[in-house]
Design an enzyme around this catalytic site. Structure first.
Site, mmCIF file in Angstrom:
data_model
loop_
_atom_site.group_PDB
_atom_site.id
_atom_site.type_symbol
_atom_site.label_atom_id
_atom_site.label_comp_id
_atom_site.label_asym_id
_atom_site.label_seq_id
_atom_site.Cartn_x
_atom_site.Cartn_y
_atom_site.Cartn_z
ATOM 1 N N LYS A 12 19.374 1.264 6.436
ATOM 2 C CA LYS A 12 19.819 2.615 6.092
ATOM 3 C C LYS A 12 20.292 3.368 7.352
ATOM 4 O O LYS A 12 20.071 2.897 8.473
ATOM 5 C CB LYS A 12 18.663 3.345 5.401
ATOM 6 C CG LYS A 12 18.263 2.713 4.051
ATOM 7 C CD LYS A 12 17.096 3.456 3.407
ATOM 8 C CE LYS A 12 16.726 2.886 2.049
ATOM 9 N NZ LYS A 12 15.606 3.634 1.419
ATOM 10 N N TYR A 52 21.557 3.394 -7.088
ATOM 11 C CA TYR A 52 20.271 4.014 -7.435
ATOM 12 C C TYR A 52 20.307 4.626 -8.843
ATOM 13 O O TYR A 52 19.717 5.686 -9.072
ATOM 14 C CB TYR A 52 19.911 5.085 -6.406
ATOM 15 C CG TYR A 52 19.376 4.548 -5.093
ATOM 16 C CD1 TYR A 52 18.272 3.703 -5.052
ATOM 17 C CD2 TYR A 52 19.950 4.930 -3.870
ATOM 18 C CE1 TYR A 52 17.769 3.228 -3.840
ATOM 19 C CE2 TYR A 52 19.446 4.461 -2.654
ATOM 20 C CZ TYR A 52 18.358 3.609 -2.649
ATOM 21 O OH TYR A 52 17.845 3.146 -1.451
ATOM 22 N N PHE A 60 13.896 13.878 -6.131
ATOM 23 C CA PHE A 60 14.210 13.539 -4.737
ATOM 24 C C PHE A 60 15.643 13.037 -4.544
ATOM 25 O O PHE A 60 16.097 12.836 -3.418
ATOM 26 C CB PHE A 60 13.219 12.503 -4.189
ATOM 27 C CG PHE A 60 13.241 11.163 -4.898
ATOM 28 C CD1 PHE A 60 14.185 10.189 -4.572
ATOM 29 C CD2 PHE A 60 12.302 10.867 -5.889
ATOM 30 C CE1 PHE A 60 14.203 8.961 -5.222
ATOM 31 C CE2 PHE A 60 12.320 9.633 -6.541
ATOM 32 C CZ PHE A 60 13.268 8.678 -6.205
ATOM 33 N N ARG A 88 11.072 -8.182 0.114
ATOM 34 C CA ARG A 88 10.288 -6.961 -0.129
ATOM 35 C C ARG A 88 9.042 -6.951 0.754
ATOM 36 O O ARG A 88 8.623 -5.905 1.239
ATOM 37 C CB ARG A 88 9.869 -6.871 -1.603
ATOM 38 C CG ARG A 88 11.006 -6.642 -2.564
ATOM 39 C CD ARG A 88 11.524 -5.235 -2.580
ATOM 40 N NE ARG A 88 10.633 -4.292 -3.207
ATOM 41 C CZ ARG A 88 10.948 -3.033 -3.484
ATOM 42 N NH1 ARG A 88 12.164 -2.575 -3.180
ATOM 43 N NH2 ARG A 88 10.097 -2.213 -4.045
ATOM 44 N N THR A 94 7.299 1.156 -0.169
ATOM 45 C CA THR A 94 8.281 2.248 -0.178
ATOM 46 C C THR A 94 7.840 3.402 0.723
ATOM 47 O O THR A 94 8.627 3.935 1.502
ATOM 48 C CB THR A 94 8.475 2.767 -1.622
ATOM 49 O OG1 THR A 94 8.842 1.663 -2.449
ATOM 50 C CG2 THR A 94 9.558 3.827 -1.691
ATOM 51 N N ARG A 105 8.854 -1.290 7.636
ATOM 52 C CA ARG A 105 8.496 0.122 7.452
ATOM 53 C C ARG A 105 7.156 0.433 8.103
ATOM 54 O O ARG A 105 6.940 1.544 8.605
ATOM 55 C CB ARG A 105 8.469 0.451 5.962
ATOM 56 C CG ARG A 105 9.869 0.503 5.336
ATOM 57 C CD ARG A 105 9.797 0.374 3.849
ATOM 58 N NE ARG A 105 11.063 0.609 3.159
ATOM 59 C CZ ARG A 105 11.246 0.352 1.871
ATOM 60 N NH1 ARG A 105 10.256 -0.145 1.133
ATOM 61 N NH2 ARG A 105 12.410 0.580 1.302
ATOM 62 N N ASN A 115 12.915 5.711 5.429
ATOM 63 C CA ASN A 115 12.165 4.448 5.460
ATOM 64 C C ASN A 115 12.997 3.227 5.859
ATOM 65 O O ASN A 115 12.631 2.090 5.589
ATOM 66 C CB ASN A 115 11.379 4.230 4.153
ATOM 67 C CG ASN A 115 12.277 4.100 2.936
ATOM 68 O OD1 ASN A 115 13.494 4.196 3.054
ATOM 69 N ND2 ASN A 115 11.678 3.866 1.782
ATOM 70 N N HIS A 118 16.448 -0.947 2.764
ATOM 71 C CA HIS A 118 16.402 -1.163 1.316
ATOM 72 C C HIS A 118 16.349 -2.664 1.053
ATOM 73 O O HIS A 118 16.988 -3.438 1.762
ATOM 74 C CB HIS A 118 17.660 -0.606 0.626
ATOM 75 C CG HIS A 118 17.812 -1.120 -0.777
ATOM 76 N ND1 HIS A 118 17.146 -0.547 -1.837
ATOM 77 C CD2 HIS A 118 18.484 -2.199 -1.276
ATOM 78 C CE1 HIS A 118 17.420 -1.238 -2.942
ATOM 79 N NE2 HIS A 118 18.227 -2.240 -2.625
ATOM 80 N N GLU A 129 23.209 -5.591 -7.207
ATOM 81 C CA GLU A 129 23.491 -4.884 -5.946
ATOM 82 C C GLU A 129 24.481 -5.662 -5.080
ATOM 83 O O GLU A 129 25.364 -5.074 -4.453
ATOM 84 C CB GLU A 129 22.172 -4.644 -5.192
ATOM 85 C CG GLU A 129 21.286 -3.622 -5.906
ATOM 86 C CD GLU A 129 19.854 -3.567 -5.392
ATOM 87 O OE1 GLU A 129 19.522 -4.278 -4.423
ATOM 88 O OE2 GLU A 129 19.055 -2.798 -5.970
HETATM 89 N N1 UDP Z 1 12.512 8.005 -2.147
HETATM 90 C C1 UDP Z 1 12.227 9.258 -1.633
HETATM 91 N N2 UDP Z 1 11.203 9.990 -2.193
HETATM 92 C C2 UDP Z 1 10.468 9.535 -3.229
HETATM 93 C C3 UDP Z 1 10.761 8.260 -3.755
HETATM 94 C C4 UDP Z 1 11.786 7.525 -3.187
HETATM 95 O O1 UDP Z 1 12.884 9.704 -0.689
HETATM 96 O O2 UDP Z 1 9.568 10.228 -3.699
HETATM 97 C C5 UDP Z 1 13.606 7.228 -1.568
HETATM 98 C C6 UDP Z 1 13.118 6.187 -0.570
HETATM 99 O O3 UDP Z 1 14.012 6.182 0.526
HETATM 100 C C7 UDP Z 1 13.165 4.895 -1.356
HETATM 101 C C8 UDP Z 1 14.344 5.140 -2.287
HETATM 102 O O4 UDP Z 1 14.278 6.529 -2.604
HETATM 103 O O5 UDP Z 1 13.358 3.781 -0.518
HETATM 104 C C9 UDP Z 1 14.336 4.334 -3.570
HETATM 105 O O6 UDP Z 1 13.084 4.424 -4.185
HETATM 106 P P1 UDP Z 1 12.378 3.146 -4.825
HETATM 107 O O7 UDP Z 1 11.182 3.634 -5.589
HETATM 108 O O8 UDP Z 1 13.387 2.335 -5.552
HETATM 109 O O9 UDP Z 1 11.808 2.355 -3.548
HETATM 110 P P2 UDP Z 1 12.296 1.052 -2.756
HETATM 111 O O10 UDP Z 1 12.785 0.056 -3.791
HETATM 112 O O11 UDP Z 1 13.368 1.475 -1.795
HETATM 113 O O12 UDP Z 1 11.072 0.571 -2.023
#
Ligand code: UDP
Length: 152
Positions: A12, A52, A60, A88, A94, A105, A115, A118, A129
């Site tokens: 990112k 997304y 958010f 992952r 996350t 992370r 974070n 992705h 994707e």
């Molecule tokens: N995110 C955020 N606040 C939240 C939840 C998610 O800023 O409360 C952002 C965060 O950068 C995250 C992305 O949205 O990586 C996508 O969320 P997801 O739950 O899909 O998590 P990921 O798959 O990236 O771990």
């Protein structure tokens, strides 16, 4: 289990700006994954809304959108055994505060909205994707010479 599973991993804008590209890529290389696609892109709002799609109505989302559009993202595709799930786990949780040390992370982030990386969460979303971020001809087909030293 297939040795050809693919996952979409993106560094990112914060990861790019903080100079973390080589550290992050080397974790996937070191594990044995093959890089099949890589490019630096500043994503459009349209691309991010598709990427997304499950989050567009979340509170958010607007802040996340401006974070993701704030600079270039390094989009990559990696191939190898169990690439999605292992990817992952290389990323960490996350919320960086719940990410174990040793994960990307866990090592480099504190806030959810910064974070750093992705990674696709299922084989289906990986395929979706990859098709969204890459054209077919941008994915390179080749054999890694160390194959027999990585797979038994
Ligand atoms: N995110 C955020 N606040 C939240 C939840 C998610 O800023 O409360 C952002 C965060 O950068 C995250 C992305 O949205 O990586 C996508 O969320 P997801 O739950 O899909 O998590 P990921 O798959 O990236 O771990």
């Amino acid at each position: 289990m297939s040795n050809n599973e693919r996952t979409f991993i993106a560094i990112k804008p914060d990861g790019v700006q903080r100079g973390l590209i080589s550290n992050i890529l080397s974790r996937f290389e070191n594990k044995g994954y093959k890089l099949v696609g890589i490019k630096l892109v500043t994503p459009t709002e349209n691309l991010l809304k598709q990427h997304y799609a499950e989050h567009v109505d979340k509170p958010f989302f607007p802040k996340m959108l401006s974070y993701m559009m704030s600079g270039p993202v390094l989009a990559t595709v990696w191939e190898g055994k169990d690439a999605v799930k292992q990817g992952r786990s290389i990323l960490g949780a996350t919320n960086p505060l719940n990410s174990a040390p040793g994960t990307i992370r866990g090592d480099f982030a504190l806030d959810m909205g910064r974070n750093v990386v992705h990674g696709s969460d299922s084989v289906e979303s990986a395929n979706r994707e990859i098709n969204l971020w890459f054209k077919k001809e941008e994915l390179v087909d080749y054999k890694i010479s160390q194959l027999s030293w990585i797979y038994e």
